[in-house]
Design a protein around this motif. Structure first.
Motif, PDB file in Angstrom:
ATOM      1  N   ALA A 126     -12.327 -54.515  -5.255  1.00 37.56           N
ATOM      2  CA  ALA A 126     -12.449 -53.392  -4.306  1.00 37.56           C
ATOM      3  C   ALA A 126     -13.618 -52.469  -4.604  1.00 37.56           C
ATOM      4  O   ALA A 126     -13.876 -51.553  -3.835  1.00 37.56           O
ATOM      5  N   GLU A 127     -14.325 -52.678  -5.721  1.00 32.98           N
ATOM      6  CA  GLU A 127     -15.506 -51.879  -6.041  1.00 32.98           C
ATOM      7  C   GLU A 127     -16.397 -52.695  -6.973  1.00 32.98           C
ATOM      8  O   GLU A 127     -15.893 -53.514  -7.752  1.00 32.98           O
ATOM      9  N   PRO A 128     -17.728 -52.494  -6.881  1.00 29.19           N
ATOM     10  CA  PRO A 128     -18.606 -53.196  -7.820  1.00 29.19           C
ATOM     11  C   PRO A 128     -18.323 -52.750  -9.253  1.00 29.19           C
ATOM     12  O   PRO A 128     -18.086 -51.566  -9.510  1.00 29.19           O
ATOM     13  N   TRP A 129     -18.336 -53.698 -10.192  1.00 27.71           N
ATOM     14  CA  TRP A 129     -18.169 -53.347 -11.599  1.00 27.71           C
ATOM     15  C   TRP A 129     -18.994 -54.315 -12.426  1.00 27.71           C
ATOM     16  O   TRP A 129     -19.247 -55.435 -12.036  1.00 27.71           O
ATOM     17  N   THR A 130     -19.429 -53.840 -13.560  1.00 29.57           N
ATOM     18  CA  THR A 130     -20.411 -54.570 -14.346  1.00 29.57           C
ATOM     19  C   THR A 130     -19.747 -55.398 -15.446  1.00 29.57           C
ATOM     20  O   THR A 130     -18.576 -55.218 -15.777  1.00 29.57           O
ATOM     21  N   GLU A 131     -20.552 -56.288 -16.036  1.00 26.41           N
ATOM     22  CA  GLU A 131     -20.085 -57.035 -17.192  1.00 26.41           C
ATOM     23  C   GLU A 131     -19.789 -56.096 -18.358  1.00 26.41           C
ATOM     24  O   GLU A 131     -18.881 -56.356 -19.159  1.00 26.41           O
ATOM     25  N   ALA A 132     -20.556 -55.018 -18.445  1.00 26.90           N
ATOM     26  CA  ALA A 132     -20.299 -54.042 -19.509  1.00 26.90           C
ATOM     27  C   ALA A 132     -18.910 -53.428 -19.355  1.00 26.90           C
ATOM     28  O   ALA A 132     -18.193 -53.213 -20.343  1.00 26.90           O
ATOM     29  N   MET A 133     -18.498 -53.136 -18.111  1.00 25.56           N
ATOM     30  CA  MET A 133     -17.162 -52.600 -17.893  1.00 25.56           C
ATOM     31  C   MET A 133     -16.105 -53.653 -18.198  1.00 25.56           C
ATOM     32  O   MET A 133     -15.062 -53.347 -18.782  1.00 25.56           O
ATOM     33  N   ARG A 134     -16.365 -54.896 -17.831  1.00 24.26           N
ATOM     34  CA  ARG A 134     -15.419 -55.970 -18.150  1.00 24.26           C
ATOM     35  C   ARG A 134     -15.253 -56.069 -19.668  1.00 24.26           C
ATOM     36  O   ARG A 134     -14.135 -56.183 -20.174  1.00 24.26           O
ATOM     37  N   ASP A 135     -16.364 -56.052 -20.405  1.00 25.41           N
ATOM     38  CA  ASP A 135     -16.293 -56.126 -21.869  1.00 25.41           C
ATOM     39  C   ASP A 135     -15.487 -54.967 -22.440  1.00 25.41           C
ATOM     40  O   ASP A 135     -14.689 -55.141 -23.365  1.00 25.41           O
ATOM     41  N   LYS A 136     -15.705 -53.769 -21.891  1.00 26.01           N
ATOM     42  CA  LYS A 136     -14.986 -52.587 -22.367  1.00 26.01           C
ATOM     43  C   LYS A 136     -13.482 -52.737 -22.135  1.00 26.01           C
ATOM     44  O   LYS A 136     -12.661 -52.451 -23.016  1.00 26.01           O
ATOM     45  N   ILE A 137     -13.090 -53.190 -20.937  1.00 30.23           N
ATOM     46  CA  ILE A 137     -11.675 -53.385 -20.612  1.00 30.23           C
ATOM     47  C   ILE A 137     -11.036 -54.386 -21.570  1.00 30.23           C
ATOM     48  O   ILE A 137      -9.956 -54.154 -22.124  1.00 30.23           O
ATOM     49  N   GLU A 138     -11.713 -55.504 -21.765  1.00 27.58           N
ATOM     50  CA  GLU A 138     -11.132 -56.556 -22.600  1.00 27.58           C
ATOM     51  C   GLU A 138     -11.065 -56.130 -24.062  1.00 27.58           C
ATOM     52  O   GLU A 138     -10.115 -56.472 -24.777  1.00 27.58           O
ATOM     53  N   ARG A 139     -12.054 -55.364 -24.508  1.00 31.71           N
ATOM     54  CA  ARG A 139     -12.054 -54.901 -25.896  1.00 31.71           C
ATOM     55  C   ARG A 139     -10.940 -53.888 -26.147  1.00 31.71           C
ATOM     56  O   ARG A 139     -10.293 -53.886 -27.196  1.00 31.71           O
ATOM     57  N   LEU A 140     -10.696 -53.021 -25.160  1.00 32.10           N
ATOM     58  CA  LEU A 140      -9.677 -51.982 -25.336  1.00 32.10           C
ATOM     59  C   LEU A 140      -8.259 -52.533 -25.235  1.00 32.10           C
ATOM     60  O   LEU A 140      -7.341 -52.007 -25.874  1.00 32.10           O
ATOM     61  N   THR A 141      -8.057 -53.572 -24.434  1.00 36.35           N
ATOM     62  CA  THR A 141      -6.695 -53.992 -24.108  1.00 36.35           C
ATOM     63  C   THR A 141      -6.346 -55.406 -24.538  1.00 36.35           C
ATOM     64  O   THR A 141      -5.156 -55.754 -24.588  1.00 36.35           O
ATOM     65  N   GLY A 142      -7.351 -56.256 -24.759  1.00 34.13           N
ATOM     66  CA  GLY A 142      -7.071 -57.639 -25.122  1.00 34.13           C
ATOM     67  C   GLY A 142      -6.725 -58.538 -23.960  1.00 34.13           C
ATOM     68  O   GLY A 142      -6.405 -59.720 -24.165  1.00 34.13           O
ATOM     69  N   ILE A 143      -6.781 -58.023 -22.714  1.00 29.06           N
ATOM     70  CA  ILE A 143      -6.467 -58.866 -21.566  1.00 29.06           C
ATOM     71  C   ILE A 143      -7.708 -59.648 -21.138  1.00 29.06           C
ATOM     72  O   ILE A 143      -8.822 -59.397 -21.613  1.00 29.06           O
ATOM     73  N   THR A 144      -7.523 -60.593 -20.224  1.00 27.64           N
ATOM     74  CA  THR A 144      -8.640 -61.262 -19.561  1.00 27.64           C
ATOM     75  C   THR A 144      -8.847 -60.584 -18.215  1.00 27.64           C
ATOM     76  O   THR A 144      -7.908 -60.516 -17.398  1.00 27.64           O
ATOM     77  N   ALA A 145     -10.037 -60.069 -17.980  1.00 26.94           N
ATOM     78  CA  ALA A 145     -10.338 -59.318 -16.764  1.00 26.94           C
ATOM     79  C   ALA A 145     -10.988 -60.247 -15.740  1.00 26.94           C
ATOM     80  O   ALA A 145     -12.071 -60.774 -15.975  1.00 26.94           O
ATOM     81  N   HIS A 146     -10.327 -60.446 -14.610  1.00 25.18           N
ATOM     82  CA  HIS A 146     -10.801 -61.342 -13.558  1.00 25.18           C
ATOM     83  C   HIS A 146     -11.373 -60.533 -12.398  1.00 25.18           C
ATOM     84  O   HIS A 146     -10.913 -59.424 -12.101  1.00 25.18           O
ATOM     85  N   ASP A 147     -12.339 -61.117 -11.713  1.00 21.24           N
ATOM     86  CA  ASP A 147     -12.992 -60.470 -10.580  1.00 21.24           C
ATOM     87  C   ASP A 147     -12.533 -61.153  -9.302  1.00 21.24           C
ATOM     88  O   ASP A 147     -12.794 -62.333  -9.085  1.00 21.24           O
ATOM     89  N   ILE A 148     -11.813 -60.414  -8.443  1.00 17.10           N
ATOM     90  CA  ILE A 148     -11.404 -60.928  -7.142  1.00 17.10           C
ATOM     91  C   ILE A 148     -12.225 -60.218  -6.086  1.00 17.10           C
ATOM     92  O   ILE A 148     -12.444 -59.006  -6.169  1.00 17.10           O
ATOM     93  N   TYR A 149     -12.705 -60.985  -5.103  1.00 16.68           N
ATOM     94  CA  TYR A 149     -13.613 -60.426  -4.111  1.00 16.68           C
ATOM     95  C   TYR A 149     -12.991 -60.525  -2.720  1.00 16.68           C
ATOM     96  O   TYR A 149     -12.362 -61.528  -2.372  1.00 16.68           O
ATOM     97  N   GLY A 150     -13.214 -59.484  -1.944  1.00 17.69           N
ATOM     98  CA  GLY A 150     -12.800 -59.500  -0.553  1.00 17.69           C
ATOM     99  C   GLY A 150     -13.217 -58.211   0.126  1.00 17.69           C
ATOM    100  O   GLY A 150     -13.656 -57.266  -0.529  1.00 17.69           O
ATOM    101  N   LEU A 151     -13.110 -58.191   1.420  1.00 22.59           N
ATOM    102  CA  LEU A 151     -13.368 -56.976   2.180  1.00 22.59           C
ATOM    103  C   LEU A 151     -12.549 -57.034   3.455  1.00 22.59           C
ATOM    104  O   LEU A 151     -12.240 -58.112   3.966  1.00 22.59           O
TER     105      LEU A 151
END
Length: 439
Positions: A218-243
């Motif tokens: 629902a919003e653009p997000w960067t690889e840096a944000m994905r890395d931050k999410i995964e580092r903080l939580t240990g989850i796998t962050a997936h990108d789903i696209y639609g409009l």
């Protein structure tokens, strides 16, 4: 049917032989053009102006004969001017959110909703999500497509769904922990808000939560944000696209190899065009992403200009899927900021900021004008420990951030360091830019 068998059955269309897929796309495109030409006056008028008839579409390359559609068309034809099916066949509306004035309106037939549900199921299966998962849907429900799209897709896959919608952070965290939620679906910025609030309460996401996957969009997000999410939580962050204009979430999704987002091409035909000349670009070149909804009946879109910047890849993915991928959306043409004559995207600034460890993933961009000169200020949250440093250390950090940003966008910026949790958070799409130049 076992969980793995169900996932395989859902995903089988991802692996169609390319020749068979192209034949299917052409047949569906031809049927779509006939349907739209017969039922949508705006498209029929534009095709007539080009002297194009449905029978002229004899190959997929002939799609370039067709006119583009824009978001402004949906607003100009508000509310039902672009509907291609009679109202008695329309069973649900969805509308755009977060805009001023009249919303865009999409009408869905029962068939449209079944296809949408199936596409979201395919997206979730691509993430490795199964019927054994508990999915917390924290996208907004209602006119916005996010909540209901993920809800019905997850239920269709056999998951247990927690339809919590957005808001009420304390309840989100309590139920996530108490119910043993394994999948969170929301915007990436809202998930970071949940993480922030949880950490304030002493929650360790790795230790205290059972989360394995995040389905973010629902919003653009960067690889840096994905890395931050995964580092903080240990989850796998997936990108789903639609409009909303195309169907909502479930147009494309990334697989475990993260070589772009696989498009469900049997339903959504992708193109890349030059946003200035509107000419099609070859695979591999960056331009504006355009979609045609091959199977939608209620409000079909012919060559809809998304304003998203990307490129299409044709290299085979190690996952074995034959459907093509496009590069993760790093920016939109209408998100572009022009500062001192330089084209800048917020995602560029985000990447520069998140490259520095002491910076938290929350920032806001302010643009103003002093005389004839554009001024750029970036407020960025840093850790409490960083703010306790001496003045000299803080000045060094500001200088470091300023150099990092100027190195990326070639424009100097004033850096303001903010306390943790001091900048606005959002439960939906997050606006990170305030442009004061026109005020």
């Amino acid at each position: 049917m076992s969980s793995s068998e169900k996932c395989h059955a859902v995903s089988r269309l991802d692996y169609l032989p390319v020749g068979q897929l192209r034949a299917l796309q052409l047949a569906r495109l031809q049927e779509l053009v006939r349907h739209v030409y017969a039922n949508v006056p705006l498209t029929r008028r534009r095709m007539d102006e080009r002297e194009v008839r449905p029978e002229h579409i004899t190959s997929l390359k002939d799609i370039t004969l067709l006119p583009f559609m824009l978001k402004s068309d949906l607003r100009d034809e508000y509310p039902f001017g672009l509907f291609a099916s009679p109202m008695e066949e329309v069973v649900r509306f969805h509308c755009s959110s977060g805009t001023t004035g009249k919303p865009i309106v999409i009408g869905n037939t029962p068939r449209d909703l079944r296809i949408w549900r199936r596409c979201v199921m395919r997206a979730l299966a691509m993430c490795g999500i199964t019927r054994n998962d508990i999915v917390q849907v924290a996208y907004g429900y209602g006119l916005f497509t996010g909540g209901l799209g993920l809800h019905y897709g997850a239920e269709g896959l056999g998951c247990t769904v927690l339809p919590i919608s957005g808001g009420n952070t304390d309840r989100q965290l309590m139920l996530m922990k108490d119910f043993g939620v394994t999948v969170i679906a929301c915007t990436p910025s809202y998930f970071l808000h949940l993480v922030d609030e949880g950490m304030k309460k002493g929650i360790d996401f790795r230790r205290d939560m059972r989360l394995r996957h995040g389905v973010f969009g629902a919003e653009p997000w960067t690889e840096a944000m994905r890395d931050k999410i995964e580092r903080l939580t240990g989850i796998t962050a997936h990108d789903i696209y639609g409009l909303t204009e195309i169907c909502g979430p479930g147009v494309a999704n990334d697989c475990c190899h993260r070589r772009g987002l696989h498009v469900f091409e049997d339903h959504f035909y992708p193109e890349i065009i030059d946003p200035d000349t509107l000419e099609p670009l070859p695979d591999g070149e960056e331009g504006e992403l355009v979609f045609t909804t091959l199977t939608r009946r209620g409000t079909p879109m012919l060559r809809y200009r998304t304003r998203d910047l990307s490129r299409i890849y044709t290299e085979p993915c190690p996952c074995g899927r034959t459907i093509r991928t496009f590069e993760r959306i790093r920016a939109r043409t209408d998100d572009m900021l022009i500062i001192r004559g330089v084209n800048i995207f917020p995602s560029q600034i985000e990447t520069a900021l998140l490259s520095i460890d002491s910076v938290l993933p929350h920032y806001h961009i302010f643009i103003s004008r002093e005389g004839d000169l554009d001024m750029l200020e970036i407020k960025v949250e840093v850790t409490a420990q960083t703010l306790s440093d001496d003045i000299k250390s803080l000045e060094k950090l500001r200088a470091k951030l300023s150099r990092a940003i100027q190195g990326v966008i070639n424009v100097s910026a004033k850096i303001t360091l903010a306390e943790p949790h001091s900048l606005p958070r959002s439960e939906g799409k997050l606006n990170r830019v305030t442009d004061l130049r026109g005020r």
